[in-house]
Design a protein around this motif. Structure first.
Motif, mmCIF file in Angstrom:
data_model
loop_
_atom_site.group_PDB
_atom_site.id
_atom_site.type_symbol
_atom_site.label_atom_id
_atom_site.label_comp_id
_atom_site.label_asym_id
_atom_site.label_seq_id
_atom_site.Cartn_x
_atom_site.Cartn_y
_atom_site.Cartn_z
ATOM 1 N N VAL A 193 81.663 29.060 49.333
ATOM 2 C CA VAL A 193 83.067 29.469 49.454
ATOM 3 C C VAL A 193 83.781 28.426 50.305
ATOM 4 N N VAL A 245 87.299 27.685 52.236
ATOM 5 C CA VAL A 245 88.478 28.360 52.779
ATOM 6 C C VAL A 245 89.539 27.300 53.055
ATOM 7 N N LEU A 252 88.931 30.131 48.396
ATOM 8 C CA LEU A 252 89.680 31.195 49.054
ATOM 9 C C LEU A 252 90.901 30.582 49.707
ATOM 10 N N GLU A 312 86.953 39.233 53.305
ATOM 11 C CA GLU A 312 86.752 38.612 51.987
ATOM 12 C C GLU A 312 85.445 37.817 51.959
ATOM 13 N N ILE A 313 85.131 37.116 53.036
ATOM 14 C CA ILE A 313 83.866 36.374 53.130
ATOM 15 C C ILE A 313 82.691 37.349 53.058
ATOM 16 N N ASP A 314 82.784 38.463 53.764
ATOM 17 C CA ASP A 314 81.727 39.484 53.700
ATOM 18 C C ASP A 314 81.546 40.004 52.277
ATOM 19 N N ARG A 356 79.842 37.134 50.097
ATOM 20 C CA ARG A 356 78.466 36.871 50.518
ATOM 21 C C ARG A 356 77.952 35.493 50.066
ATOM 22 N N MET A 414 79.676 28.601 53.685
ATOM 23 C CA MET A 414 81.133 28.663 53.756
ATOM 24 C C MET A 414 81.616 27.366 54.394
ATOM 25 N N SER A 427 85.067 25.503 55.692
ATOM 26 C CA SER A 427 86.450 25.820 56.034
ATOM 27 C C SER A 427 87.235 24.571 56.384
ATOM 28 N N GLY A 466 89.539 29.957 59.069
ATOM 29 C CA GLY A 466 88.136 29.940 58.651
ATOM 30 C C GLY A 466 87.199 29.605 59.792
#
Length: 120
Positions: free
Chosen positions: A6, A8, A40, A98-100, A103, A107, A109, A114
């Protein structure tokens, strides 16, 4: 097993160096390596159309692959006006939730929000 990443970003509507580099990395990982990539975006900058009075969401400054999943929180941010601390923490909580939900394995950022989420 597919790597789930993900990214950010505050927004992808600004035509800057960070956005260009991130779009290239995101597209490469999704298109060439087959990673499960989610972008995201925290903020939405709305631009008023002249003569129409309606607002439209800003567009990406750089092309993002169709293989990339998009999550847009759509929080309105007015340029050059700093966020109040309460609002900032509320936005950080939304990003953390949203990160939770997503999963990810990793991540990455490029946003202060972030980074705050990573630390907490």
């Amino acid at each position: 097993m597919e790597m789930k990443i993900v990214y950010v970003m505050e927004t992808m509507s600004i035509r800057g160096g960070l956005e260009r580099i991130m779009s290239e990395k995101i597209n490469y990982f999704a298109d060439n390596l087959g990673y499960d990539i989610t972008l995201l975006e925290v903020y939405s900058f709305r631009k008023e159309r002249k003569g129409r009075g309606d607002n439209s969401e800003s567009r990406d400054a750089f092309q993002i692959s169709e293989k990339v999943n998009r999550v847009r929180l759509g929080i309105q941010k007015i340029r050059l006006k700093p966020l109040k601390i309460f609002t900032f923490l509320k936005v950080a909580k939304m990003v953390a939730n949203e990160i939770d939900r997503l999963r990810p394995d990793i991540m990455i950022s490029a946003s202060l929000i972030g980074v705050i989420v990573l630390v907490t």
